[in-house]
Design an enzyme around this catalytic site. Sequence first.
Site, PDB file in Angstrom:
ATOM      1  N   LYS A 175       0.864  -1.188   0.000  1.00  0.00           N
ATOM      2  CA  LYS A 175       0.000   0.000   0.000  1.00  0.00           C
ATOM      3  C   LYS A 175       0.897   1.234   0.000  1.00  0.00           C
ATOM      4  CE  LYS A 175      -1.672   2.931   2.932  1.00  0.00           C
ATOM      5  NZ  LYS A 175      -1.781   4.073   2.026  1.00  0.00           N
ATOM      6  N   GLY A 228       7.395   5.595   7.652  1.00  0.00           N
ATOM      7  CA  GLY A 228       6.497   6.737   7.767  1.00  0.00           C
ATOM      8  C   GLY A 228       6.688   7.423   9.098  1.00  0.00           C
ATOM      9  N   GLU A 250      10.669   2.143   9.967  1.00  0.00           N
ATOM     10  CA  GLU A 250      11.603   3.247   9.739  1.00  0.00           C
ATOM     11  C   GLU A 250      10.787   4.526   9.851  1.00  0.00           C
ATOM     12  OE1 GLU A 250      14.684   3.390   9.706  1.00  0.00           O
ATOM     13  OE2 GLU A 250      15.171   1.268   9.487  1.00  0.00           O
ATOM     14  N   CYS A 284      13.847  11.837   5.386  1.00  0.00           N
ATOM     15  CA  CYS A 284      13.926  11.421   6.793  1.00  0.00           C
ATOM     16  C   CYS A 284      15.341  11.652   7.329  1.00  0.00           C
ATOM     17  CB  CYS A 284      13.534   9.966   6.927  1.00  0.00           C
ATOM     18  SG  CYS A 284      14.415   8.926   5.766  1.00  0.00           S
ATOM     19  N   GLU A 385      10.426  16.817  14.822  1.00  0.00           N
ATOM     20  CA  GLU A 385      10.604  16.717  13.370  1.00  0.00           C
ATOM     21  C   GLU A 385       9.659  17.693  12.670  1.00  0.00           C
ATOM     22  OE1 GLU A 385       9.139  13.226  11.137  1.00  0.00           O
ATOM     23  OE2 GLU A 385      11.104  13.149  10.186  1.00  0.00           O
TER      24      GLU A 385
HETATM   25  P1  NAP Z   1       2.639   8.555   7.479  1.00  0.00           P
HETATM   26  O1  NAP Z   1       1.557   9.555   7.523  1.00  0.00           O
HETATM   27  O2  NAP Z   1       2.961   7.819   8.728  1.00  0.00           O
HETATM   28  O3  NAP Z   1       2.220   7.521   6.326  1.00  0.00           O
HETATM   29  C1  NAP Z   1       3.054   6.446   5.969  1.00  0.00           C
HETATM   30  C2  NAP Z   1       2.199   5.344   5.371  1.00  0.00           C
HETATM   31  O4  NAP Z   1       1.357   4.817   6.410  1.00  0.00           O
HETATM   32  C3  NAP Z   1       1.261   5.822   4.261  1.00  0.00           C
HETATM   33  O5  NAP Z   1       1.144   4.837   3.281  1.00  0.00           O
HETATM   34  C4  NAP Z   1      -0.045   6.000   5.014  1.00  0.00           C
HETATM   35  O6  NAP Z   1      -1.188   5.927   4.199  1.00  0.00           O
HETATM   36  C5  NAP Z   1       0.016   4.799   5.944  1.00  0.00           C
HETATM   37  N1  NAP Z   1      -0.925   4.864   7.061  1.00  0.00           N
HETATM   38  C6  NAP Z   1      -1.498   5.953   7.617  1.00  0.00           C
HETATM   39  N2  NAP Z   1      -2.339   5.567   8.618  1.00  0.00           N
HETATM   40  C7  NAP Z   1      -2.285   4.220   8.689  1.00  0.00           C
HETATM   41  C8  NAP Z   1      -2.917   3.237   9.506  1.00  0.00           C
HETATM   42  N3  NAP Z   1      -3.785   3.563  10.468  1.00  0.00           N
HETATM   43  N4  NAP Z   1      -2.626   1.927   9.294  1.00  0.00           N
HETATM   44  C9  NAP Z   1      -1.736   1.580   8.328  1.00  0.00           C
HETATM   45  N5  NAP Z   1      -1.129   2.461   7.512  1.00  0.00           N
HETATM   46  C10 NAP Z   1      -1.377   3.766   7.691  1.00  0.00           C
HETATM   47  O7  NAP Z   1       4.007   9.186   6.944  1.00  0.00           O
HETATM   48  P2  NAP Z   1       4.215  10.106   5.680  1.00  0.00           P
HETATM   49  O8  NAP Z   1       3.630  11.442   5.973  1.00  0.00           O
HETATM   50  O9  NAP Z   1       3.783   9.381   4.441  1.00  0.00           O
HETATM   51  O10 NAP Z   1       5.815  10.220   5.614  1.00  0.00           O
HETATM   52  C11 NAP Z   1       6.552  11.162   6.330  1.00  0.00           C
HETATM   53  C12 NAP Z   1       7.219  10.505   7.514  1.00  0.00           C
HETATM   54  O11 NAP Z   1       7.950   9.380   7.078  1.00  0.00           O
HETATM   55  C13 NAP Z   1       8.231  11.407   8.207  1.00  0.00           C
HETATM   56  O12 NAP Z   1       8.071  11.287   9.605  1.00  0.00           O
HETATM   57  C14 NAP Z   1       9.575  10.818   7.789  1.00  0.00           C
HETATM   58  O13 NAP Z   1      10.626  11.039   8.685  1.00  0.00           O
HETATM   59  C15 NAP Z   1       9.245   9.379   7.672  1.00  0.00           C
HETATM   60  N6  NAP Z   1      10.198   8.678   6.816  1.00  0.00           N
HETATM   61  C16 NAP Z   1      11.121   7.872   7.393  1.00  0.00           C
HETATM   62  C17 NAP Z   1      12.058   7.204   6.619  1.00  0.00           C
HETATM   63  C18 NAP Z   1      13.070   6.301   7.255  1.00  0.00           C
HETATM   64  O14 NAP Z   1      13.634   5.489   6.547  1.00  0.00           O
HETATM   65  N7  NAP Z   1      13.330   6.420   8.540  1.00  0.00           N
HETATM   66  C19 NAP Z   1      12.051   7.368   5.226  1.00  0.00           C
HETATM   67  C20 NAP Z   1      11.097   8.197   4.669  1.00  0.00           C
HETATM   68  C21 NAP Z   1      10.163   8.847   5.469  1.00  0.00           C
HETATM   69  P3  NAP Z   1      -1.878   7.285   3.668  1.00  0.00           P
HETATM   70  O15 NAP Z   1      -0.890   7.918   2.790  1.00  0.00           O
HETATM   71  O16 NAP Z   1      -3.077   6.777   2.952  1.00  0.00           O
HETATM   72  O17 NAP Z   1      -2.208   8.104   4.880  1.00  0.00           O
END
Ligand code: NAP
Length: 483
Positions: A175, A228, A250, A284, A385
């Site tokens: 997904k 995420g 991650e 990230c 962050e």
């Molecule tokens: P996010 O809001 O946590 O979303 C990540 C993924 O989780 C998306 O596919 C999202 O779907 C899904 N999701 C949301 N709610 C969920 C639930 N209840 N159950 C299962 N899945 C769910 O993060 P983001 O805004 O896309 O990304 C930004 C974050 O990612 C930042 O904090 C960044 O630091 C982090 N990040 C970390 C790394 C690493 O390797 N450490 C790399 C890249 C990014 P939807 O899009 O449909 O909401």
Amino acid sequence: MPCEYLNFIGGRWVPGSTQRTFPNINPANTDDVVGAFQASGPDDVAAAFAAAEKAQPAWAALPAPRRGEYLFKAAEILESQLTAAATDMTREEGKTLPEATGEVKRAINILRYFGGEGSRQFSYQIPSERENVFCFTLRKPLGIVALITPWNFPSAIPAWKMAPALVAGNTVVIKPASLAPLSALRLVEALEKAGVPAGVINFVTGSGGAIGDAMLEHQSLKAVSFTGSCDVGNRLYDKATRRRLRVQLEMGGKNPTVVLADANLDLAAATLVNAAFFSTGQKCTATSRVIVEAPIVDRFTAALVEKTRALKVGNGLEAGIDIGPSIDDKQLGIVLDYVGVGGREGARLLCGGERLTDGPYARGYFSSPAVMTDVAPSMRVAQEEIFGPVLAVLPAENLDGAVEVANGIRFGLSAAICTRSLTAAYEFINRIDAGLVMVNLPSAGVEYHVPFGGSKASSMGMREQGGVAVDFYSEIQTAYIKY
Ligand code: NAP
């Protein structure tokens, strides 16, 4: 009418069961609707898992080098569509075209790397203490794995999860993030065209809130790899570990770069501009705190501000642009709010931090890159962050003080130091609590074949990328043979 994209389940492109779609909008120009994607529901997830279950035994039975061949072929197909795939990425995510091109190339390299893993390192032999006994290990796939990915690396992250999962013999339900699902779809298309058997990869779009639970609660799920935010990741961890699923998370970062007085200041300022602002600070591993040794704070900050002011913000499809927009209105709001928070906490804004709305900026989520000084380690802008083009400058007396400030947060993803001293560099590597450490390099900018991951609140579970990535997606079985 925007193009409508479908789910990929059991080897077929199919509409979602809800008969609803959601738009994928270009953050640099909100008039540009990149596509309409399926707003899937739990029934689509159930269909994806059923297909993955059906396909898994035959996929696992295929010799690993032959599974790898599909990845090589997919890499070739994606490479033949490099410019189109990169353009899609810039339109849906906003990063500049050169950055998007680099990311698609990275996804191609990842497919090739893990294609090669099909014929490498799949077991080892251990001498037995008994006579005529032969001990060795085998790698077994876990079964069906769920992959949940963010929007900021919409091709590389799906690639670095799918490729090791597949080569290890698992079948996949993926997904992608709702804000940028097209790049992952392009990857799935390449794997489909490469001939990956039906049901091995299943791609379902839709909001995490609507389908996340159905994925995590599916009885045939064996492992989940998530990238995420900490909020979503930690909730997912609680649910998954209750079921004793294997989990890999991650998540966020608040990455420091330390600049010591002996550093080449021009190089350090250029390194910081790259680390903090490229990809609009939406990596990230981006640096969001620069910790500078006291004697050079003013000189270094002046060089940094000069280089920051020279950055060109705009639509990443145009030539000469350094920084694109924030991904959406909400993320831009967070960035601008934090600029305000910093001001109220006593930080001083040296440049940027304003929404850009005139002319070419009118239809996008643009802001000017911000540098703040007089930041204390306890301030929210030094602890939380932001995920945007905002950089906080903090002073430190010496290396010891800098390491204390650098480690004084809940995150531990990436960290960097700029220095000419080998001793200081080694000291920093030894004492910094971060999964990735860079010396005289940007905190962001990792390589596809090298292990990746963080410590503390940033990560949980085994490393991604590099040969070790296959560990998460496989179980070691140990065999003893008496002959
Ligand atoms: P996010 O809001 O946590 O979303 C990540 C993924 O989780 C998306 O596919 C999202 O779907 C899904 N999701 C949301 N709610 C969920 C639930 N209840 N159950 C299962 N899945 C769910 O993060 P983001 O805004 O896309 O990304 C930004 C974050 O990612 C930042 O904090 C960044 O630091 C982090 N990040 C970390 C790394 C690493 O390797 N450490 C790399 C890249 C990014 P939807 O899009 O449909 O909401």
